[in-house]
Design a protein around this motif. Structure first.
Motif, PDB file in Angstrom:
ATOM      1  N   LEU A 151       0.830  -1.208   0.000  1.00 45.45           N
ATOM      2  CA  LEU A 151       0.000   0.000   0.000  1.00 45.45           C
ATOM      3  C   LEU A 151       0.866   1.262   0.000  1.00 45.45           C
ATOM      4  CD1 LEU A 151      -3.039  -0.875   2.323  1.00 45.45           C
ATOM      5  CD2 LEU A 151      -2.821  -1.107  -0.150  1.00 45.45           C
ATOM      6  N   LEU A 152       2.003   1.201   0.675  1.00 47.57           N
ATOM      7  CA  LEU A 152       2.888   2.380   0.667  1.00 47.57           C
ATOM      8  C   LEU A 152       3.429   2.626  -0.741  1.00 47.57           C
ATOM      9  CD1 LEU A 152       4.188   4.628   2.337  1.00 47.57           C
ATOM     10  CD2 LEU A 152       6.157   3.127   2.691  1.00 47.57           C
ATOM     11  N   ALA A 153       3.885   1.560  -1.391  1.00 46.83           N
ATOM     12  CA  ALA A 153       4.417   1.695  -2.753  1.00 46.83           C
ATOM     13  C   ALA A 153       3.329   2.204  -3.695  1.00 46.83           C
ATOM     14  CB  ALA A 153       4.976   0.366  -3.249  1.00 46.83           C
ATOM     15  N   ARG A 154       2.126   1.696  -3.511  1.00 48.87           N
ATOM     16  CA  ARG A 154       1.012   2.143  -4.354  1.00 48.87           C
ATOM     17  C   ARG A 154       0.689   3.619  -4.100  1.00 48.87           C
ATOM     18  NH1 ARG A 154      -3.850  -0.153  -7.498  1.00 48.87           N
ATOM     19  NH2 ARG A 154      -5.429   1.353  -7.022  1.00 48.87           N
ATOM     20  N   GLU A 155       0.618   3.978  -2.824  1.00 52.11           N
ATOM     21  CA  GLU A 155       0.261   5.353  -2.470  1.00 52.11           C
ATOM     22  C   GLU A 155       1.293   6.347  -3.016  1.00 52.11           C
ATOM     23  OE1 GLU A 155      -0.072   6.036   1.782  1.00 52.11           O
ATOM     24  OE2 GLU A 155       0.133   8.188   1.449  1.00 52.11           O
ATOM     25  N   LEU A 156       2.566   5.996  -2.879  1.00 50.14           N
ATOM     26  CA  LEU A 156       3.632   6.921  -3.289  1.00 50.14           C
ATOM     27  C   LEU A 156       4.007   6.765  -4.761  1.00 50.14           C
ATOM     28  CD1 LEU A 156       6.027   6.503  -0.205  1.00 50.14           C
ATOM     29  CD2 LEU A 156       4.278   8.256  -0.551  1.00 50.14           C
ATOM     30  N   ASP A 157       3.352   5.844  -5.452  1.00 48.57           N
ATOM     31  CA  ASP A 157       3.718   5.490  -6.821  1.00 48.57           C
ATOM     32  C   ASP A 157       5.225   5.205  -6.888  1.00 48.57           C
ATOM     33  OD1 ASP A 157       3.411   4.909  -9.465  1.00 48.57           O
ATOM     34  OD2 ASP A 157       3.331   6.988 -10.151  1.00 48.57           O
ATOM     35  N   ALA A 158       5.674   4.425  -5.935  1.00 46.36           N
ATOM     36  CA  ALA A 158       7.109   4.165  -5.777  1.00 46.36           C
ATOM     37  C   ALA A 158       7.508   2.836  -6.411  1.00 46.36           C
ATOM     38  CB  ALA A 158       7.454   4.144  -4.290  1.00 46.36           C
ATOM     39  N   LEU A 159       8.811   2.677  -6.578  1.00 44.61           N
ATOM     40  CA  LEU A 159       9.386   1.406  -7.026  1.00 44.61           C
ATOM     41  C   LEU A 159       9.602   0.527  -5.794  1.00 44.61           C
ATOM     42  CD1 LEU A 159      10.899  -0.268  -9.270  1.00 44.61           C
ATOM     43  CD2 LEU A 159      12.972   0.948  -8.557  1.00 44.61           C
ATOM     44  N   LEU A 160       9.081  -0.680  -5.818  1.00 45.94           N
ATOM     45  CA  LEU A 160       9.224  -1.583  -4.676  1.00 45.94           C
ATOM     46  C   LEU A 160      10.416  -2.518  -4.893  1.00 45.94           C
ATOM     47  CD1 LEU A 160       8.056  -2.814  -2.013  1.00 45.94           C
ATOM     48  CD2 LEU A 160       6.605  -4.269  -3.458  1.00 45.94           C
ATOM     49  N   ILE A 161      11.349  -2.484  -3.940  1.00 48.37           N
ATOM     50  CA  ILE A 161      12.507  -3.381  -4.024  1.00 48.37           C
ATOM     51  C   ILE A 161      12.230  -4.577  -3.124  1.00 48.37           C
ATOM     52  CG2 ILE A 161      15.019  -3.594  -3.712  1.00 48.37           C
ATOM     53  CD1 ILE A 161      14.354  -1.384  -5.671  1.00 48.37           C
ATOM     54  N   THR A 162      12.050  -5.736  -3.714  1.00 44.78           N
ATOM     55  CA  THR A 162      11.757  -6.928  -2.906  1.00 44.78           C
ATOM     56  C   THR A 162      12.175  -8.208  -3.616  1.00 44.78           C
ATOM     57  OG1 THR A 162      10.058  -8.134  -1.669  1.00 44.78           O
ATOM     58  CG2 THR A 162       9.379  -7.193  -3.782  1.00 44.78           C
ATOM     59  N   ALA A 163      12.536  -9.198  -2.812  1.00 42.80           N
ATOM     60  CA  ALA A 163      12.868 -10.513  -3.348  1.00 42.80           C
ATOM     61  C   ALA A 163      11.728 -11.495  -3.073  1.00 42.80           C
ATOM     62  CB  ALA A 163      14.149 -11.025  -2.696  1.00 42.80           C
ATOM     63  N   ASP A 164      10.665 -11.003  -2.442  1.00 40.74           N
ATOM     64  CA  ASP A 164       9.566 -11.873  -2.010  1.00 40.74           C
ATOM     65  C   ASP A 164       8.605 -12.129  -3.171  1.00 40.74           C
ATOM     66  OD1 ASP A 164       6.924 -12.560  -1.019  1.00 40.74           O
ATOM     67  OD2 ASP A 164       7.683 -12.124   0.989  1.00 40.74           O
ATOM     68  N   GLN A 165       8.460 -13.399  -3.547  1.00 41.04           N
ATOM     69  CA  GLN A 165       7.631 -13.736  -4.707  1.00 41.04           C
ATOM     70  C   GLN A 165       6.163 -13.378  -4.512  1.00 41.04           C
ATOM     71  OE1 GLN A 165       8.361 -14.491  -7.882  1.00 41.04           O
ATOM     72  NE2 GLN A 165      10.362 -13.928  -7.092  1.00 41.04           N
ATOM     73  N   GLY A 166       5.696 -13.494  -3.275  1.00 39.35           N
ATOM     74  CA  GLY A 166       4.309 -13.111  -2.973  1.00 39.35           C
ATOM     75  C   GLY A 166       4.106 -11.623  -3.209  1.00 39.35           C
ATOM     76  N   LEU A 167       5.069 -10.825  -2.791  1.00 47.34           N
ATOM     77  CA  LEU A 167       4.965  -9.370  -2.994  1.00 47.34           C
ATOM     78  C   LEU A 167       5.046  -8.997  -4.466  1.00 47.34           C
ATOM     79  CD1 LEU A 167       7.073  -8.018   0.019  1.00 47.34           C
ATOM     80  CD2 LEU A 167       4.620  -7.739  -0.353  1.00 47.34           C
ATOM     81  N   VAL A 168       5.915  -9.683  -5.197  1.00 48.55           N
ATOM     82  CA  VAL A 168       6.030  -9.400  -6.633  1.00 48.55           C
ATOM     83  C   VAL A 168       4.695  -9.696  -7.332  1.00 48.55           C
ATOM     84  CG1 VAL A 168       7.111 -10.187  -8.788  1.00 48.55           C
ATOM     85  CG2 VAL A 168       8.538  -9.705  -6.780  1.00 48.55           C
ATOM     86  N   LYS A 169       4.104 -10.819  -6.971  1.00 48.02           N
ATOM     87  CA  LYS A 169       2.829 -11.201  -7.580  1.00 48.02           C
ATOM     88  C   LYS A 169       1.761 -10.138  -7.315  1.00 48.02           C
ATOM     89  CE  LYS A 169       0.421 -15.070  -6.537  1.00 48.02           C
ATOM     90  NZ  LYS A 169       0.423 -16.422  -5.946  1.00 48.02           N
ATOM     91  N   TRP A 170       1.743  -9.660  -6.080  1.00 43.96           N
ATOM     92  CA  TRP A 170       0.738  -8.656  -5.718  1.00 43.96           C
ATOM     93  C   TRP A 170       1.079  -7.268  -6.265  1.00 43.96           C
ATOM     94  CZ3 TRP A 170      -4.089  -8.512  -3.501  1.00 43.96           C
ATOM     95  CH2 TRP A 170      -4.647  -9.763  -3.289  1.00 43.96           C
ATOM     96  N   ALA A 171       2.355  -6.973  -6.427  1.00 41.15           N
ATOM     97  CA  ALA A 171       2.737  -5.706  -7.070  1.00 41.15           C
ATOM     98  C   ALA A 171       2.172  -5.688  -8.494  1.00 41.15           C
ATOM     99  CB  ALA A 171       4.253  -5.553  -7.081  1.00 41.15           C
ATOM    100  N   GLU A 172       2.225  -6.838  -9.148  1.00 39.30           N
ATOM    101  CA  GLU A 172       1.659  -6.950 -10.500  1.00 39.30           C
ATOM    102  C   GLU A 172       0.148  -6.686 -10.485  1.00 39.30           C
ATOM    103  OE1 GLU A 172       2.940  -7.874 -13.589  1.00 39.30           O
ATOM    104  OE2 GLU A 172       5.023  -7.978 -12.977  1.00 39.30           O
ATOM    105  N   LYS A 173      -0.534  -7.257  -9.499  1.00 34.41           N
ATOM    106  CA  LYS A 173      -1.996  -7.058  -9.426  1.00 34.41           C
ATOM    107  C   LYS A 173      -2.346  -5.595  -9.184  1.00 34.41           C
ATOM    108  CE  LYS A 173      -2.863 -11.425  -6.928  1.00 34.41           C
ATOM    109  NZ  LYS A 173      -3.181 -12.435  -7.931  1.00 34.41           N
ATOM    110  N   LEU A 174      -1.512  -4.917  -8.378  1.00 32.26           N
ATOM    111  CA  LEU A 174      -1.844  -3.556  -7.949  1.00 32.26           C
ATOM    112  C   LEU A 174      -1.232  -2.478  -8.846  1.00 32.26           C
ATOM    113  CD1 LEU A 174      -1.448  -4.152  -4.134  1.00 32.26           C
ATOM    114  CD2 LEU A 174      -3.397  -2.958  -5.097  1.00 32.26           C
TER     115      LEU A 174
END
Lengths: 202, 202
Positions: A151-174
């Motif tokens: 939600l922070l990355a979405r709110e700030l329209d930021a680039l999310l740095i993560t190695a977590d596959q679950g987060l990557v999947k959800w970054a794609e959805k959002l």
């Protein structure tokens, strides 16, 4: 020509995941130090981390080692979770994901019970716990920390740095830009080079 | 004076839940018939059901018994799930709920394995399945049908008629009006009386 500020949200994996942190340092403390050096120079980048993620990070680093300068460059900011809106269809996605996992969990439990004919109970329970946690947690978002990052990355329209596959999947959805920690140093270095050529604008 | 149209979203429980359907009829078919009689008169009410819920209902009723008039009065409408926005904090709520349940599921699995010292494996598995499903499903929203009902009621600003405790809890989170099926007949009867006194406006 102006250089616009780019916002970047950091997951703990950048500093603590043994597979990926080699790009910043061998120990979490070394990685933090190298991050600070990069952040100091990268005038066109703003770095953010939700307090919940920062709190997680403190499990790996002695909090006394965190300098004021580090706090200046890594902004701790929770998402405005009551104001950000997400499309309702994400509720379906989350529920379906959970449903699949729950069914897998039951299969694991059944195999555990059946296994008692051949193996010791304590052994089976240990093994079952591991399998169960893997099946129900890996590859999905399953914690407040995960949702904070998204939600922070979405709110700030930021680039999310993560190695977590679950987060990557959800970054794609959002619709959130994401980058694996392996490429973080290259990314920041390029930003430093660019802001050196041109005047940074706030 | 004008009477404004009120929208009502129906869960299957109104027709099929043995605890609550007595207010409309003893069998699902009888309940459907009585609903139709009420709906015909209730000019100030519009009744909706998501197709997924309607599909569930057809497990209890012979589809051939569904008249054209019934289709006219019970509008089958999916929610516009890609357009409706929900506050991001709901993702936390869903995840925390799931997390608690998943932990409960593991406890049940462990007890299942330990129980093999005293009871037969097949018996334990049967028992464990029941407990597991109860722990992981009851009182939460866990299906596409649940989300369909919630998002449709939210989108239409409708009154949700449901006996499902998970749906009631989520209706509260989403700001959706809800009513237990027990009071459905009284509610509709009052609406019929009111629209009889005053000219209905479309």
């Amino acid at each position: 020509m102006t250089v616009s500020i780019r916002r970047v949200v950091l997951d703990t994996s950048l500093f603590v995941n043994p597979d990926v942190r080699f790009s910043l340092g061998v120990t979490p403390t070394e990685a933090l130090g190298n991050f600070l050096e990069l952040a100091r120079e990268a005038k066109m980048l703003e770095f953010y981390m939700p307090p919940s993620t920062f709190h997680e990070l403190m499990n790996f680093v002695n909090e006394k080692q965190i300098s004021g300068e580090f706090l200046l460059h890594l902004r701790q900011r929770p998402p405005r979770k009551h104001e950000i809106l997400v499309p309702g269809y994400l509720l379906y996605e989350l529920i379906e994901e959970t449903r699949d996992r729950v069914n897998k969990g039951l299969r694991i439990a059944e195999n555990g019970v059946r296994g008692t004919e051949k193996r010791k109970i304590d052994e089976i329970i240990q093994d079952m716990r591991k399998k169960y946690r893997e099946a129900l947690r890996e590859g999905i978002i399953d914690s407040r920390e995960d949702v904070d990052l998204l939600l922070l990355a979405r709110e700030l329209d930021a680039l999310l740095i993560t190695a977590d596959q679950g987060l990557v999947k959800w970054a794609e959805k959002l619709g959130i830009a994401w980058l694996l920690p392996e490429r973080f140093r290259d990314f920041v270095t390029a930003a430093i080079e660019q802001s050196g050529d041109q005047p940074a604008v706030d």
